[in-house]
Design an enzyme around this catalytic site. Structure first.
Site, mmCIF file in Angstrom:
data_model
loop_
_atom_site.group_PDB
_atom_site.id
_atom_site.type_symbol
_atom_site.label_atom_id
_atom_site.label_comp_id
_atom_site.label_asym_id
_atom_site.label_seq_id
_atom_site.Cartn_x
_atom_site.Cartn_y
_atom_site.Cartn_z
ATOM 1 N N HIS A 83 0.823 -1.197 0.000
ATOM 2 C CA HIS A 83 0.000 0.000 0.000
ATOM 3 C C HIS A 83 0.867 1.262 0.000
ATOM 4 O O HIS A 83 0.912 2.023 0.967
ATOM 5 C CB HIS A 83 -0.957 -0.011 1.202
ATOM 6 C CG HIS A 83 -2.095 -0.950 1.017
ATOM 7 N ND1 HIS A 83 -2.867 -1.414 2.041
ATOM 8 C CD2 HIS A 83 -2.607 -1.524 -0.105
ATOM 9 C CE1 HIS A 83 -3.797 -2.233 1.573
ATOM 10 N NE2 HIS A 83 -3.648 -2.309 0.265
ATOM 11 N N CYS A 148 4.194 -11.968 2.517
ATOM 12 C CA CYS A 148 5.072 -11.717 3.660
ATOM 13 C C CYS A 148 5.154 -12.954 4.554
ATOM 14 O O CYS A 148 4.122 -13.548 4.885
ATOM 15 C CB CYS A 148 4.536 -10.531 4.462
ATOM 16 S SG CYS A 148 5.434 -10.233 6.006
ATOM 17 N N GLU A 178 -5.188 -8.573 3.157
ATOM 18 C CA GLU A 178 -4.571 -9.557 4.051
ATOM 19 C C GLU A 178 -5.613 -10.304 4.864
ATOM 20 O O GLU A 178 -5.542 -11.528 5.014
ATOM 21 C CB GLU A 178 -3.566 -8.883 4.987
ATOM 22 C CG GLU A 178 -2.865 -9.902 5.883
ATOM 23 C CD GLU A 178 -2.009 -9.263 6.961
ATOM 24 O OE1 GLU A 178 -1.956 -9.827 8.069
ATOM 25 O OE2 GLU A 178 -1.403 -8.197 6.710
ATOM 26 N N CYS A 285 3.435 -8.624 13.236
ATOM 27 C CA CYS A 285 4.807 -8.784 12.773
ATOM 28 C C CYS A 285 5.733 -7.893 13.595
ATOM 29 O O CYS A 285 5.300 -6.933 14.240
ATOM 30 C CB CYS A 285 4.912 -8.456 11.288
ATOM 31 S SG CYS A 285 4.920 -6.703 10.900
ATOM 32 N N SER A 314 -2.863 2.425 3.608
ATOM 33 C CA SER A 314 -1.976 1.563 4.376
ATOM 34 C C SER A 314 -2.484 1.409 5.799
ATOM 35 O O SER A 314 -2.559 2.386 6.554
ATOM 36 C CB SER A 314 -0.560 2.141 4.384
ATOM 37 O OG SER A 314 0.235 1.514 5.366
ATOM 38 N N SER A 377 5.508 0.476 4.485
ATOM 39 C CA SER A 377 5.597 0.371 3.022
ATOM 40 C C SER A 377 6.049 1.691 2.390
ATOM 41 O O SER A 377 5.929 1.873 1.182
ATOM 42 C CB SER A 377 4.238 -0.046 2.442
ATOM 43 O OG SER A 377 3.208 0.817 2.889
#
Length: 409
Positions: A83, A148, A178, A285, A314, A377
């Site tokens: 994004h 990812c 996602e 993450c 994003s 990103s």
């Protein structure tokens, strides 16, 4: 950690020097105080962690390498790879086509694809249904896969607890690529439901405890539960995973709330709660955790305003904005050009999905202190661009060159 071959246009000598210096000083990443860049009339506090994460650099390397190694071939991305508008625009300029938009709307008909076309899976991953669709066209679905590894870790966790007969609760934005992918992978093995925030988690808890009419579930969570979901049976044993870019504190609050409801409803103790509530631990993450913690550390400092740089769609960037908004006037921009002058800025209101024009965003004082960070990103080159843009209003752009030289020595 592995290093990636990312196009130099996304790099920043200044930011790389600053990051390397901080890494040398704090190898264990225990210091979340910001880096101070004092330029006199303007003082910038740069977050300890920000910018491209492992998953994004991995995706960029694979995508650009694929383009370089396949001249003359038709190359498609299922949707935006990450994004960030600059990275996606660069791929489009190199002839890559998007099959779908971020909401899943078809831009290129499936029937127009051919077996020798290249299709890249974006960093968010994709659904099992899409993989099957590609395979039916003779396209190997995972040959060019930039998913990812931390997203795949969530899928693995959902599969593991599903095999133990737990229902999976996904904390995520239902329409996000996602979350759609995680939902697809999870529901293939176990009943699955998506909650977008703590409010929806509280609603779901009402069905766990039996305080709400079971029939209400199918209306309140329409489009967010797996086929055949039985609210009277499938909430007896649950586990919580998440979209990796969600706000860490909210994910923890959701897991804690659901856990306490399970304890209360089924008369459990901390010793045997695992019978009903799976231990999924945190599935955010590392970059999301580090970036959010860095913003929390940054907000301990006294400042006049915050600037957050990143793509407007994003998820991880919007959560950094949320954190900053709790303490300071915050301006969410996608590039330095949105800082129009020392007085005016065009920024994004992600709550209402609209652009806002603000005047006099820089206070009139001897020294203005700005907190600065970016999403996972966002290229470091854009962050350097913001610093240079701010310095230009004080005829201090040369200070950025001096700082880069000093930081590299």
């Amino acid at each position: 950690m592995k290093t990636f071959n990312v196009p130099v246009i996304y790099r920043s000598p200044l930011i790389s020097a600053i990051k390397n210096q901080r890494k040398q000083q704090d190898r264990m990443k225990k210091d979340f105080t910001p880096t101070e860049l004092n330029f006199g009339p303007i003082r910038i506090l740069l977050a300890r962690h920000f910018g491209f994460c492992y998953g994004v650099e991995n995706a960029i390397e694979i995508a650009f390498k694929t383009v370089d190694e396949n001249p003359g071939k038709r190359i498609f991305l299922l949707s935006e790879m990450i994004h960030n508008p600059h990275v996606n625009s660069d791929l489009l300029d190199r002839g890559v086509q998007f099959i779908m938009d971020t909401a899943g709307k078809q831009l290129v008909p499936w029937e127009s694809l051919q077996a020798d076309d290249i299709v890249i899976i974006p960093a968010f991953g994709t659904t099992l249904e899409t993989e099957k669709q590609l395979a039916s066209l003779g396209i190997e679905p995972l040959k060019y896969n930039t998913t990812c590894p931390f997203v795949e870790r969530v899928w693995n966790k959902a599969e593991q607890i599903g095999q133990k007969n737990y229902t999976v609760i996904v904390h995520g934005k239902p329409k996000h690529e996602e979350t759609r992918a995680t939902f697809s992978h999870s529901q293939a093995g176990t009943p699955t439901v998506v909650v977008k925030d703590i409010k929806e988690a509280a609603l779901l808890a009402g069905f766990i405890s039996g305080k709400r009419n079971p029939e209400e579930f199918y209306t309140l969570f329409e489009g967010q539960y797996s086929a055949g979901f039985d609210v009277t049976k499938d909430l007896q044993r649950v586990g919580v995973v998440n979209q990796t870019t969600m706000l860490a504190t909210e994910t923890q609050a959701i897991a804690d709330h659901i856990k306490q409801v399970m304890i209360s409803t089924f008369q459990l103790t901390d010793a045997n709660v695992g019978e009903r509530f799976a231990d999924t631990r945190d599935t955010l993450c590392y970059a999301t955790n580090d970036n959010q913690t860095a913003v929390t550390g940054m907000l301990q400092e006294t400042a006049d305003l915050a600037i957050v740089v990143g793509g407007y769609n994003s998820s991880n960037t919007s959560h950094l904005v949320e954190l900053c908004e709790e303490k300071l006037p915050t301006y969410f921009i996608s590039s330095p050009e949105h800082i129009l002058s020392a007085d005016a800025i065009q920024h994004w209101d992600f709550h209402h999905k609209q652009t806002i024009h603000s005047d006099q965003f820089l206070p009139k004082k001897d020294q203005v202190t700005i907190l600065l960070t970016s999403g996972a990103s966002c290229p470091d080159a854009l962050v350097e661009g913001v610093i240079r843009r701010l310095l230009s209003f004080f005829q201090l752009e040369h200070k950025a060159d001096e700082l880069a030289t000093a930081s590299q020595s």
